[in-house]
Enzyme design. Structure first.
Site, PDB file in Angstrom:
ATOM      1  N   CYS A   1       0.818  -1.223   0.000  1.00 12.29           N
ATOM      2  CA  CYS A   1       0.000   0.000   0.000  1.00 12.29           C
ATOM      3  C   CYS A   1       0.846   1.265   0.000  1.00 12.29           C
ATOM      4  CB  CYS A   1      -0.947   0.019   1.206  1.00 12.29           C
ATOM      5  SG  CYS A   1      -0.124   0.252   2.777  1.00 12.29           S
TER       6      CYS A   1
ATOM      7  N   ASP B   1     -29.295  39.150 -31.473  1.00 11.52           N
ATOM      8  CA  ASP B   1     -28.085  39.795 -31.992  1.00 11.52           C
ATOM      9  C   ASP B   1     -27.627  40.904 -31.066  1.00 11.52           C
ATOM     10  OD1 ASP B   1     -29.067  39.659 -35.525  1.00 11.52           O
ATOM     11  OD2 ASP B   1     -28.184  38.162 -34.174  1.00 11.52           O
TER      12      ASP B   1
END
Lengths: 228, 506
Positions: free
Chosen positions: B98, B324
């Protein structure tokens, strides 16, 4: 029981009034609420109208057209042959609209243009199917690639691309309505839309002239300035 | 071993919260686990350099759950008889399986070695808690994520292979082993909850994630590091049936992993409607060639106000449609969502109201906001609501080349559900497919302008996705019919306003 009540009420007219007025107030409140809502939406509508109308500025007699606002006009004169004058309207996004300039010799012929044929060169330009954002299957053209042939009573004239790029569309409405070329060659009578690569455009631009230069060059021929 | 005979607990999770090491009563399971250890296997692994918890994990029949997790290292050492060796060498060696993860040994991001004193998970939890608190999040639950170097599972595989070779067919070999990752979670989860002072029931899902990332210190120091080539060779060998253990599989590990702790809050959402009063403000940030188009953007004005209140990392702006840069958004406003990434706190409704007022009362009055509020996972449904049926209302200032007549008003008003065909407008043809789209104009109304016969206000209600500008000027004949073709003259659009975006809700 009722009798007693009645008597009570009559004995006390003020109470009756009080009851009546409470009732009235309640229904008034409901109405008032509806009114309030109506009033509010009316208010919002008025606000909106104010905003709409206050923004109307000067109203010139003849405002600039969509083409004048959104495109830069270029011209090429005597392209491959004398009198073969064409316009190239270039949009800010790079697309170029190609068409016959007002001084093209085809317009001089009696009766004007009577026919248009897109079947020139190796293929019929009016049957191309460009698809997708990447513009698949668009025909790659050089500046002298033929777009179409316009015919008058006397003669026929080849119209060329003038711009190197991908041919996105041709105005197939012209096939059924060739008179559009006579009435509005600079708008509904446009011939094609081409998409050049930025590098190709930069090179191409050198052989084109601006609107001012075109007007000067052709001032003797141009009798109708409002066409531009 | 103690003499207590406590009944084995059915629910292991509830039993040993915060149990201290030593002096505690061990349940029967733990005793059994201790008794079941194979001494020769234990000695073998110890000499190889495997840590006590990994030995317990790999050699017991019982699952390494929170019962076994709370057994302290020193107790483990007692069981495994490794006490003497430990006393002799003060340096604890790092587990070859580990890599120190289950020993609570690691380096922090400044490369300092950290060894937890209390070895029952609570010390580790306290260390993690410090780092979590530093990141400043407000939360009432968390989800623990652990990321480990891939060599750990390779190490484990190698050790198990070795054990199978030596102790084949032992009972404890057959049982399913708890992975290092799960073992760490078991060791740390409850102490972490306690350390963070969280009340309330555990929940499996939480929008706040604490991620522990263990990464390799360096290739050489951690042994058993296969190159990609070696890994591929081993994998094909295993597939072919032959087991291949590399020359020197159990090299000593000199450095533990580097542990970093990161917290992340899942995105939170705010909804509202915006108004755009300026004709020089784009909806989203718009930059071409390093230059900004327009003077500001709706996205930045709104997002830029909300982000600091959330102490978030970044935001995304979503709107139900767009207009726009030169078109105003009026009427009831356009629905939008602001998505905030990794917010540290969630602003109160009052703060949101203050933000709304600040935007609406700003000097320049470019953008307005209404109904700003926090919204949950129903936000996307809200945006998508009525998308196909969305109708939009507009007011356009139109010029025509001939004077307007009374007839025109009547003929226009009588056109209901007018179908039009729009070829992809030239102004977007460079980035959209060349298609012909059929759209519906639901109704139109002409409003005359006092003292002017060439200009009028056109009010119209159209299907979503209709290009209004092109409907007015005709886009060189590519939109038919158009205002011009209907009125039999040239028509130009001077300016446009959106006056309503209808959604499912009002």
């Amino acid at each position: 029981m009722e009798e007693t009540q009645n008597i009570d009420v009559t004995k006390n007219p003020e109470a009756e009034d009080a009851i009546e007025s409470t009732k009235q107030k309640q229904s008034e409140e409901v109405e008032h609420h509806c009114d309030e809502q109506q009033k509010q939406s009316q208010c919002e509508e008025d606000e909106l109208r104010k905003l709409l109308l206050s923004d109307i500025g000067e109203l010139p007699l003849s405002p600039p057209s969509a083409i004048q606002v959104n495109f830069v006009s270029y011209f090429i004169t005597g392209f491959t042959k004398p009198g073969h004058d064409q316009y190239i309207y270039r949009h800010a996004n790079g697309l170029c609209v190609i068409g016959l300039a007002p001084t093209h010799i085809a317009f001089k012929d009696q009766g004007g243009i009577t026919n248009i044929d897109f079947n020139v060169g190796k293929s019929d330009r009016s049957v191309l199917k460009v698809s997708g954002k990447r513009k698949k299957n668009a025909m790659r053209s050089e500046s002298n690639t033929a777009l179409c042939k316009v015919s008058t009573a006397n003669d026929s004239y080849i119209v060329r691309c003038c711009v190197k790029g991908s041919l996105l569309e041709v105005n197939e409405r012209l096939i059924k309505q060739p008179q559009l070329l006579n009435s509005s060659a600079d708008r509904e009578g446009y011939i094609a839309i081409i998409m050049p690569r930025p590098a190709d455009w930069t090179k191409n631009k050198e052989s084109l002239i601006t609107l001012e230069e075109y007007k000067e060059k052709k001032q003797d021929i141009l009798l109708e300035p409002c066409l531009l | 071993m103690s003499d207590e005979t406590k009944p084995a607990s059915g629910d292991s999770s509830g039993l040993l919260n915060g149990l201290l090491t030593g002096g505690a009563e061990k349940p029967q399971r733990v005793n059994e686990a201790a008794r079941s250890l194979d001494p020769s296997a234990v000695k073998d692994l110890l000499s190889l350099g495997v840590c006590e918890r990994c030995i317990l994990r790999l050699i017991t029949v019982a699952t390494f759950d929170s019962d076994l997790a709370t057994v302290s290292s020193s107790t483990l050492r007692g069981w495994l008889g490794s006490g003497e060796e430990e006393a002799a060498s003060p340096e604890m060696s790092i587990c070859i399986v580990c890599l120190g993860v289950l020993q609570f040994v690691f380096s922090d991001d400044k490369q300092t070695l950290v060894k937890m004193k209390s070895d029952c998970g609570s010390g580790h939890a306290a260390w993690i808690t410090d780092l979590v608190k530093q990141q400043g999040h407000e939360f009432d639950s968390f989800c623990l994520e652990v990321s480990l170097p891939s060599t750990i599972s390779e190490n484990e595989r190698a050790v198990l292979l070795y054990l199978k070779g030596k102790y084949s067919n032992e009972a404890w070999l057959q049982s399913e082993k708890v992975s290092v990752k799960d073992a760490l979670k078991v060791l740390v989860l409850d102490p972490l909850r306690a350390s963070l002072s969280l009340q309330g029931a555990k929940s499996d899902s939480s929008s706040f994630h604490i991620r522990l990332t263990y990464s390799k210190a360096s290739d050489d120091a951690q042994g058993l590091s296969e190159t990609t080539h070696e890994r591929k060779k081993r994998k094909t060998d295993e597939e072919n049936g032959s087991s291949c253990i590399s020359e020197n599989p159990f090299e000593k590990v000199y450095e533990p992993c580097i542990l970093s702790v990161h917290c992340n809050q899942m995105p939170i959402f705010f909804s509202g409607r915006y108004f755009k009063y300026s004709r020089n403000v784009s909806q989203s940030r718009w930059i071409i060639d390093d230059e900004r188009m327009g003077e500001a953007s709706v996205e930045e004005i709104i997002g830029g106000s909300i982000l600091p209140a959330c102490l978030g990392d970044s935001y995304k702006f979503h709107a139900a449609g767009r207009e726009d840069i030169d078109v105003r958004m009026l009427g009831s406003g356009r629905p939008f969502l602001i998505e905030v990434q990794n917010s540290r706190k969630c602003p109160s409704q009052q703060s949101l109201t203050e933000i709304e007022e600040k935007i609406n009362n700003s000097e320049k009055k470019l953008v307005g906001v209404k109904d700003l509020k926090f919204i949950g996972s129903e936000c996307w449904a809200m945006m998508r609501e009525g998308e196909a049926e969305k109708q939009k209302q507009y007011a356009a200032l139109v010029w025509i080349s001939r004077p307007l007549e009374e007839e025109d008003c009547n003929s226009i008003s009588s056109m209901i559900e007018l179908k039009i065909l729009q070829k992809t407008p030239i102004r977007v043809l460079h980035r959209r497919s060349p298609l012909e789209r059929e759209r519906t104009i639901h109704w139109m109304k002409l409003e005359k302008i006092k003292g002017n016969t060439h200009y009028f206000l056109l009010h119209l209600c159209t299907q979503a996705g209709t290009y209004i500008k092109e409907f007015v000027h005709g886009d060189l004949g590519r939109t038919t019919p158009s205002m011009g073709s209907i009125l039999g003259c040239r028509a130009e659009i001077i300016q446009l306003d959106v006056t309503d975006v209808k959604m499912g809700d009002s």
